[in-house]
Write an enzyme that holds these catalytic residues in place. Structure first.
Site, mmCIF file in Angstrom:
data_model
loop_
_atom_site.group_PDB
_atom_site.id
_atom_site.type_symbol
_atom_site.label_atom_id
_atom_site.label_comp_id
_atom_site.label_asym_id
_atom_site.label_seq_id
_atom_site.Cartn_x
_atom_site.Cartn_y
_atom_site.Cartn_z
ATOM 1 N N SER A 245 0.828 -1.194 0.000
ATOM 2 C CA SER A 245 0.000 0.000 0.000
ATOM 3 C C SER A 245 0.870 1.254 0.000
ATOM 4 O O SER A 245 1.685 1.429 -0.887
ATOM 5 C CB SER A 245 -0.960 -0.043 1.192
ATOM 6 O OG SER A 245 -1.978 0.897 1.019
ATOM 7 N N ASP A 470 -8.637 -3.762 -6.520
ATOM 8 C CA ASP A 470 -8.250 -3.168 -5.235
ATOM 9 C C ASP A 470 -8.963 -1.833 -5.030
ATOM 10 O O ASP A 470 -8.985 -0.992 -5.925
ATOM 11 C CB ASP A 470 -6.729 -2.969 -5.225
ATOM 12 C CG ASP A 470 -6.174 -2.583 -3.871
ATOM 13 O OD1 ASP A 470 -6.735 -1.684 -3.216
ATOM 14 O OD2 ASP A 470 -5.167 -3.176 -3.467
ATOM 15 N N HIS A 499 -6.827 -6.065 -0.615
ATOM 16 C CA HIS A 499 -5.707 -5.133 -0.495
ATOM 17 C C HIS A 499 -4.561 -5.846 0.219
ATOM 18 O O HIS A 499 -4.706 -6.300 1.350
ATOM 19 C CB HIS A 499 -6.163 -3.918 0.297
ATOM 20 C CG HIS A 499 -5.175 -2.800 0.320
ATOM 21 N ND1 HIS A 499 -4.764 -2.151 -0.827
ATOM 22 C CD2 HIS A 499 -4.517 -2.198 1.344
ATOM 23 C CE1 HIS A 499 -3.906 -1.199 -0.504
ATOM 24 N NE2 HIS A 499 -3.735 -1.216 0.797
#
Length: 537
Positions: A245, A470, A499
């Site tokens: 991320s 995502d 994710h």
């Protein structure tokens, strides 16, 4: 990226932590010169050149000092044999001999033989604001997904500057931060918008009052420089890195600033590194992607209506959601769970497949008449002072980094126009996301120009992993980074949207990540993998 200032935040960047093991020979490894070009001519360096020189100075100093590894403090809650320590870095890299701050690091040694060891693998879980200190616990918990990699690498985690054990920042009293119910994020009037604008302005002011000295230096480039200093302190000539991320943007910036220092880099669930996206537009893009993944979850719930009894079509499940939301708006559940708290709780499902069943089960209980289960899940726990402090700190860092990294719109008209337009077709997250980020419109310290992420001399192939649907980091971000990092390889998990892909069981992905980290080899072309197993109800 993280979403929700509602106290009960979800870590939008994967799981936590990482650290390193092995014998570190203090002073034996000289820090490579920073790859940014040095200032030419005589006199003091200016701008980025000063920071590049400062980073080289700090890395050389850290290489000499090493890390004083010890048993971890009891209140860090890290199982043995994980060890902990600190690395000292400059607050301001333009002044490497000025004020210093301490960064917490931890490690566990490789599980294989001495000859199998390939160095340290450093991890960042995202955020901004996520702690990486639980990464070595993937070894103590015997995670099968990471068993092969653990044979070769010390797993090293760290708290980035401002986070947790690393000179933490704060913007508001943590107990006040988690109090509920908050205002409904969806405004019903201009007065509602004005009230939210005041809250955002007050939050920005609180950040400056409580953490003003740190705020100008809470940037992704500085965290990337910190990462290079940690590399040097570990005795590593080059960096092995796993970022999830926001950790992908940290990796992208590191790879741009220090291309010759990278040995292996895996980035998973990619923040779009385009200067045009960081960070205002990236958050708007997120709202669209969240709506799509919210619908994916609703489709799954409808398919499993025999278990959840929430409706056998997406429209029926959405109707139940709107009914719940309206009830909570009129009278917060248990006096504390209003629409804001509901969004904070339910957003876990668009984030992670692993939350699909538990979220649906609690929703089902509510519809069947059990309100308490939802209150227990969505309401803040005021007795959890340590958890609340961590939640407030994570949100403070999220805000500080995103606000400092880039120039945000300062006129309310831009925010109002863009979010009003988006909300019409993407109502699940849009306004909640807007209010979370609005402190950046009145941020009290200078905002930077984002780095132009690109390939530099010496950058090896980077492995990019991304699911197609995502929500937190839309797929286009992976494509953008793939284009910017020449020689990189993209693994796409088709028809999936969880994710953080590398931690899931999907041999098509897992085997390629292992192969890359263990041998440096990537496929001759990009790869598309079938999705991991769909959650069971």
């Amino acid at each position: 990226m993280r979403k929700s200032r509602l106290g009960r935040r979800t870590a939008a960047l994967g799981s936590a932590g990482a650290l390193v093991t092995a014998t570190l020979i203090a002073g034996a490894v000289a820090a490579p010169a920073a790859s940014a070009s040095p200032a030419t001519g005589h006199g003091p360096a200016k701008g980025p050149d000063r920071e590049a020189r400062g980073a080289a100075v700090a890395a050389a100093r850290a290489a000499r000092a090493g890390v004083d590894w010890r048993d971890c403090p009891a209140d860090w809650n890290l199982p043995k044999p994980i060890q902990c320590g600190y690395v000292t870095v400059p607050l301001d890299y333009a002044k490497p001999f000025g004020e210093q701050i301490k960064l917490a690091v931890d490690r566990i040694g490789n599980t294989g033989t001495t000859s199998e060891r390939q160095g340290a693998l450093i991890y960042n879980p995202g955020g901004p604001g996520g702690s990486g200190l639980r990464f070595p616990a993937r070894v103590t918990s015997k995670s099968a997904v990471w068993a092969n990699t653990a044979k070769a690498y010390d797993f090293v985690g760290f708290d980035p500057r401002g986070v947790g054990k690393s000179t933490p920042i704060s913007c508001v009293d943590p107990q006040e931060f988690v109090k509920a119910p908050k205002m409904d994020p969806v405004p019903r009037s201009e007065a509602d918008k004005q009230a939210q604008r005041e809250l955002a302005r007050e939050y920005a002011e609180g950040c400056y009052e409580r953490s003003g000295a740190m705020l100008p230096h809470m940037t992704t480039p500085n965290t990337a420089r910190d990462l290079d200093v940690i590399r040097a302190a570990l005795g590593e000539k080059k960096l092995n890195y796993l970022g999830v991320s926001y950790g992908t943007y940290l990796g992208a910036v590191y790879g741009t600033l220090f291309p010759g220092h990278v040995r292996r880099m895996v980035v998973d669930s990619v923040v779009n590194p385009s200067r045009d996206k960081i960070w205002y537009q990236a958050n708007l893009d997120q709202d669209v992607a969240f709506e799509g993944r919210w619908k994916d979850w609703q489709d799954w719930v409808a398919k499993n209506d025999a278990t959840y009894h929430l409706g056998d079509t997406r429209a029926e499940v959405q109707e139940q959601w709107l009914k719940l939301r309206a009830t909570a708006e009129k009278s917060p559940l248990g006096g504390v769970v209003g629409p804001a708290e509901l969004i904070s709780f339910f957003q876990s499902a668009p984030y992670y497949d692993s939350a699909w069943a538990s979220t649906a089960a609690i929703f089902s209980k509510y519809v069947a008449g059990d309100t308490q289960a939802l209150v227990d899940a969505a309401a803040p726990d005021l007795s959890d002072t340590a958890g609340n402090a961590s939640s407030e700190n994570g949100n403070a860092v999220y805000t500080a980094v995103e606000c400092a990294d880039a120039k945000w719109p300062t006129d309310w008209g831009t925010w109002d126009r863009d979010n009003t337009r988006l909300h019409r077709d993407h109502p699940f997250m849009t306004w909640a996301n807007a209010w979370m980020n609005l402190p950046c419109a009145t941020w009290p310290v200078k905002q930077q120009t984002p780095l132009d992420v690109k390939t530099g001399k010496g950058l090896p192939p980077v492995l990019i992993v991304q699911s197609e649907r995502d929500a937190a980091t839309p797929y286009e971000g992976a494509v953008e980074l793939h284009q910017r990092f020449k020689g990189s390889r993209l693994i796409t998990e088709r028809d999936a949207g969880s994710h953080g892909v590398t931690g899931l069981v999907n041999p098509c992905v897992n085997n390629r990540v292992d192969t890359y980290l263990l041998t440096g080899k990537v496929d001759a072309a990009d790869v598309t993998c079938a999705p991991h197993a769909t959650p069971k109800p």
